[in-house]
Design an enzyme around this catalytic site. Structure first.
Site, PDB file in Angstrom:
ATOM      1  N   THR A 191       0.867  -1.179   0.000  1.00  0.00           N
ATOM      2  CA  THR A 191       0.000   0.000   0.000  1.00  0.00           C
ATOM      3  C   THR A 191       0.899   1.221   0.000  1.00  0.00           C
ATOM      4  O   THR A 191       1.526   1.542   1.014  1.00  0.00           O
ATOM      5  CB  THR A 191      -0.904   0.019   1.248  1.00  0.00           C
ATOM      6  OG1 THR A 191      -1.499  -1.272   1.413  1.00  0.00           O
ATOM      7  CG2 THR A 191      -1.987   1.061   1.111  1.00  0.00           C
ATOM      8  N   GLY A 192       0.994   1.890  -1.127  1.00  0.00           N
ATOM      9  CA  GLY A 192       1.896   3.033  -1.239  1.00  0.00           C
ATOM     10  C   GLY A 192       1.961   3.542  -2.654  1.00  0.00           C
ATOM     11  O   GLY A 192       1.040   3.343  -3.444  1.00  0.00           O
ATOM     12  N   CYS A 244      -6.201   8.477  -0.633  1.00  0.00           N
ATOM     13  CA  CYS A 244      -6.453   8.212  -2.050  1.00  0.00           C
ATOM     14  C   CYS A 244      -7.942   8.239  -2.368  1.00  0.00           C
ATOM     15  O   CYS A 244      -8.335   8.260  -3.536  1.00  0.00           O
ATOM     16  CB  CYS A 244      -5.857   6.869  -2.449  1.00  0.00           C
ATOM     17  SG  CYS A 244      -6.523   5.467  -1.514  1.00  0.00           S
TER      18      CYS A 244
END
Length: 457
Positions: A191-192, A244
């Site tokens: 996750t990034g 996001c």
């Protein structure tokens, strides 16, 4: 100690713990899952403050809400669900499904969520019987470490192996360490940023990654701007816009456009009407079309100061009229700060086309929302937009990641499908971290259709 040897040691300890844990009953597994979620819930304020102080991103109150809210929503979703042993029996088909762990999960977690993402990853990994080793972002390594320490204490309190959850110590947190972890674990959850996700998919191990977000909010003519405005503003300003899932643009029908802006201004948003000031903001915050990392997570007033323009001291967000969709204006991209681009349309198809162009520029595969009570319009947007999630009449920032008010699974990792170069187009869940053995019984009395029956029109 060499980084490779250090990380290998963590993975080995995780394997030992997981081998013990996979013998646990459903009740014991659930006790461990609940314990780690409750630990973060109880320390939500303390960990939020630590995240703000270390990363200098976001909003303290929203991080508290995020830590506590996601822990609660995740446990509420997970409790009572079968994940150990026989999961399902289908008497009609003669099938039995048995759930089994994948082993050791390697989790790469982002600076924008140094508490919530490790917590959620831990809960779903444990639910499926796995162990987890976390590689926090270098800019949030101390917060990530502290979060994991709280979860380890919780595991010890319920008698579970503490090494089911481990974190790379701050002194060892490097890109190299993350790479080693990805090469040694059984499955990767990344996750990034796109670089890290690409590295995960190149690690040689099964991987789940995420794509860039660019939440487009399309506002139909049949809605009340006074009702929609608070949703859009909350979505844009949540945690100072670092998520996001935060609203990035509103695309409003010409009949409600002006009133929507007026309602947003009543709530504290500030509309930048002068072209030269919009240009200053664009050049400062998105130089050459690229995100200015120094602006990430800053409040609206500080963004204005960076650009040398004056706005009210209590401005919650800045509204900028876009000069065009897609590549025509960098403001149509994902902005990790509370600035929202404004677009106007005459026909619903034109509004959807604007959203699609913006997504093609950035954020394809992630999420969008529509504010409409016209089901034909909603379905049309769903058919046309290349997104994995389309939320209706909700707040994107706190909705598409799973909420009590919709059917999306609570998650901290939102898959974007092949559009976003991801392996899943849904919210990451414990079921993605589980292997399934299927037992199929032979039914000698089953009717075998003739070719004529099969091919009959």
């Amino acid at each position: 100690m060499e980084v490779k040897d250090y990380v290998a040691g963590l993975v080995e300890k995780a394997r030992i713990a997981q081998q013990e844990f996979e013998k646990y009953s459903q009740e014991q597994v659930d006790a461990a899952v609940r314990a780690v979620g409750k630990a973060v819930f109880d320390k939500g304020e303390e960990l939020a403050r630590m995240a703000i102080d270390e990363t200098h991103m976001g909003c303290y109150e929203d991080k508290v809400l995020k830590n506590k809210g996601k822990a609660t929503a995740t446990w509420n979703y997970l409790k009572g669900k079968k994940s150990v042993g026989v999961l399902r029996k289908d008497e009609e088909k003669g099938l039995i499904e048995i759930g089994k762990p994948m082993g050791v999960i390697g989790a790469i977690t982002p600076v924008t969520n140094p508490v919530m993402t490790p917590m959620h990853n831990s809960m779903i990994a444990l639910k499926a019987g796995n162990a987890l080793v976390i590689a926090p972002h270098p800019a949030g390594k101390n917060t990530g470490w502290a979060t994991c320490e709280e979860m380890r204490k919780a595991l010890k309190a319920v008698g579970a192996p503490v090494d089911l959850i481990q974190c790379i110590e701050p002194e060892y947190v490097t890109i190299e360490a993350s790479g080693v972890l990805m090469s040694l674990c059984d499955v990767v959850v990344a996750t990034g940023g796109p670089g890290m996700v690409k590295a995960a998919y190149s690690s040689g191990k099964p991987s789940y990654g995420v794509g860039a977000g660019n939440m487009q909010s399309i506002v139909d003519e049949d809605v009340d701007p006074a009702v929609v405005a608070p949703k859009i503003l909350r979505g844009r300003t949540y945690d100072n816009g670092v998520l996001c899932t935060c609203e990035q643009s509103f695309i409003a029908h010409e009949k409600v456009y002006d009133q929507l802006i007026a309602e947003l201004e009543k709530l504290g948003a500030y509309y930048i009407s002068k072209t030269e000031e919009v240009d200053k903001l664009r050049d400062t915050l998105l130089p050459d079309g690229a995100l200015n990392k120094k602006a990430v997570g800053l409040p609206a007033v500080m963004l204005a100061r960076m650009a040398g323009i004056t706005v009210p001291e209590d401005a919650k967000a800045l509204i900028v009229p876009a000069r065009g969709a897609g590549t025509a204006d960098p403001f149509s991209k994902e902005k990790l700060f509370p600035i929202i681009a404004a677009f106007k349309f005459k026909d619903w198809k034109d509004g959807v086309a604007i959203a699609k162009a913006n997504l093609e520029g950035e954020g394809k595969g992630h999420s969008s929302n529509v504010h409409s009570f016209n089901d034909e319009h909603v379905v049309y947007a769903g058919l046309e937009l290349p997104v994995s999630r389309l939320l209706v009449n909700g707040i994107g920032s706190i909705g598409v990641g799973g909420a009590y008010s919709n059917g999306f699974v609570p998650t901290g990792t939102l898959g974007c499908g092949t559009w976003g170069n991801n392996s899943i187009s849904e919210n990451l869940n414990y079921t993605h971290l589980m292997n399934i053995t299927r037992i199929g019984y032979t039914n000698d009395k089953a009717k075998v259709p003739t070719p004529e029956e099969v091919w009959a029109e």
